[in-house]
Scaffold this active site. Structure first.
Site, PDB file in Angstrom:
ATOM      1  CD  GLN A 203      -1.611  -2.291   1.980  1.00  0.00           C
ATOM      2  OE1 GLN A 203      -0.429  -2.635   2.053  1.00  0.00           O
ATOM      3  NE2 GLN A 203      -2.586  -2.948   2.594  1.00  0.00           N
ATOM      4  CG  ASP A 244      -6.968  -0.278  10.230  1.00  0.00           C
ATOM      5  OD1 ASP A 244      -7.829  -0.459   9.352  1.00  0.00           O
ATOM      6  OD2 ASP A 244      -5.788   0.036   9.977  1.00  0.00           O
ATOM      7  CG  ASN A 254      -1.629   1.520  11.204  1.00  0.00           C
ATOM      8  OD1 ASN A 254      -2.699   1.817  10.670  1.00  0.00           O
ATOM      9  ND2 ASN A 254      -0.466   1.863  10.686  1.00  0.00           N
ATOM     10  CE  LYS A 255      -2.667  -3.103   6.226  1.00  0.00           C
ATOM     11  NZ  LYS A 255      -3.613  -4.232   6.055  1.00  0.00           N
TER      12      LYS A 255
END
Length: 354
Positions: A203, A244, A254-255
């Site tokens: 991403q 998130d 988070n990621k």
């Protein structure tokens, strides 16, 4: 109904002629193509496939998905209609477990429906769509406020490292972490961005760099395992990421890879900031230990761009997120202000829960 007025050149989603159109982020940066969603099932698929991703964007998409699903319901009574809409909300909620904005948006939509005493089904459908529009518009304004609060933390000539994509593509319009970077750039602070590629789905490489290039913000791409050496070279002034889900104590989901970046930042005495709207904070969860972490398909790791890069039969572990302990977070930038440790108090204060 007219499309909601946009505030960014990059429209993650748009409502046009009675349907939701979602920018398919799996095709970026090569192709900018919109998925035309006339049924809520298409929205469910788009969320699962990561065609739309990022907690605020998922929430807004789910709200529109619920409005789409509700519009197709044929019901003889208000009670039957509400039951059918609740079933649709359950299907949407099941698409991804970690991003709290998904459930937050659906709960808000259902509260609007249940609180409306109108027996006219068409009026109830209109009320749901208006609430979805409101969620979308409020996210745009939330992004703007986060940018204004967060950019004050940036020194002039700042070199900032970010992980994954927390930009316009992850929200309804301007972005959380990248929204703060945009605000600093607009304020003339001469920001330079370092973007982790963010394996396994890249991403950062595909989306963050694309967004920065679109707005002429200087950006340099690096692989995830280069971040520590970059910091050791003295080339990073601060780190900023999105989230998130944030627990009441300030633990941040988070990621995957975010936790490692936070540990490296602490080792090198670099501020580590998180940018997220208040809707991302889950006060029902005491700590990160209680945050559900999504595990995704092993092919995301064994394949790149559809090509196998790992041997057949190898075992794969593929969590989509990790949890960064609050002790590693310098500050949390929200749409109501900047929270600092202890987060159990500062986040509650911003939410008016004191």
């Amino acid at each position: 109904m007219k499309a909601v007025e946009r505030m960014s050149q990059m429209e993650t989603m748009r409502w046009v002629d009675g349907r939701l159109e979602i920018l398919d982020q799996t095709l970026l940066p090569e192709t900018a193509e919109y998925i035309k969603c006339e049924h809520y099932e298409t929205v469910c698929d788009a969320i699962r496939r990561l065609s739309v991703r990022g907690a605020p964007a998922i929430g807004a998409a789910a709200a529109y998905g619920l409005a789409l699903g509700a519009n197709a319901v044929q019901a003889a009574s208000r009670e039957v209609f509400i039951t059918a809409v609740e079933k649709i909300a359950g299907d949407l909620a099941a698409t991804r477990p970690t991003a709290v904005n998904l459930q937050w948006a659906l709960d808000r939509m259902l509260e609007t429906l249940r609180g409306n005493t109108n027996d006219n089904i068409n009026d109830l459908k209109k009320a749901l769509l208006e609430e979805a529009h409101a969620i979308y518009r409020e996210d745009l304004e939330s992004n703007r406020r986060m940018g204004e609060f967060g950019q004050t933390l940036f020194p002039d000539n700042a070199a900032v490292l970010t992980h994954c994509n927390a930009g316009a593509l992850a929200t309804a319009g301007l972005g959380t972490a990248l929204g703060v970077i945009r605000a600093a750039h607009k304020a003339g602070k001469n920001v330079h961005v370092y973007a982790d590629e963010t394996r396994p789905l890249l991403q950062g490489a595909r989306l963050t760099t694309w967004e920065m290039l679109q707005e002429n913000i200087p950006v340099t791409l690096l692989t995830d395992n280069m971040a520590g050496y970059l910091m050791a070279q003295g080339k990073v002034d601060l780190v900023i990421v999105g989230a998130d889900r944030i627990a009441a104590n300030g633990d941040v989901a988070n990621k995957i890879g975010t936790y490692g970046v936070a540990v490296l930042a602490r080792e090198h005495n670099i501020p580590f900031y998180v940018a997220a709207p208040m809707s991302t904070i889950d006060f029902n969860i005491a700590s990160g230990r209680d945050i559900p972490i999504e595990t995704r398909d092993e092919q995301e790791v064994t394949h790149i761009a559809g090509k196998r890069v790992a041997p057949e039969g190898v075992k794969v572990w593929n969590p989509a997120f990790d949890v960064t302990p609050a002790r590693l977070v310098t500050a949390i930038i929200t749409d109501r202000g900047v929270a600092r440790p202890p987060y159990i108090d500062s986040l509650a204060a911003l939410a008016g829960k004191e």
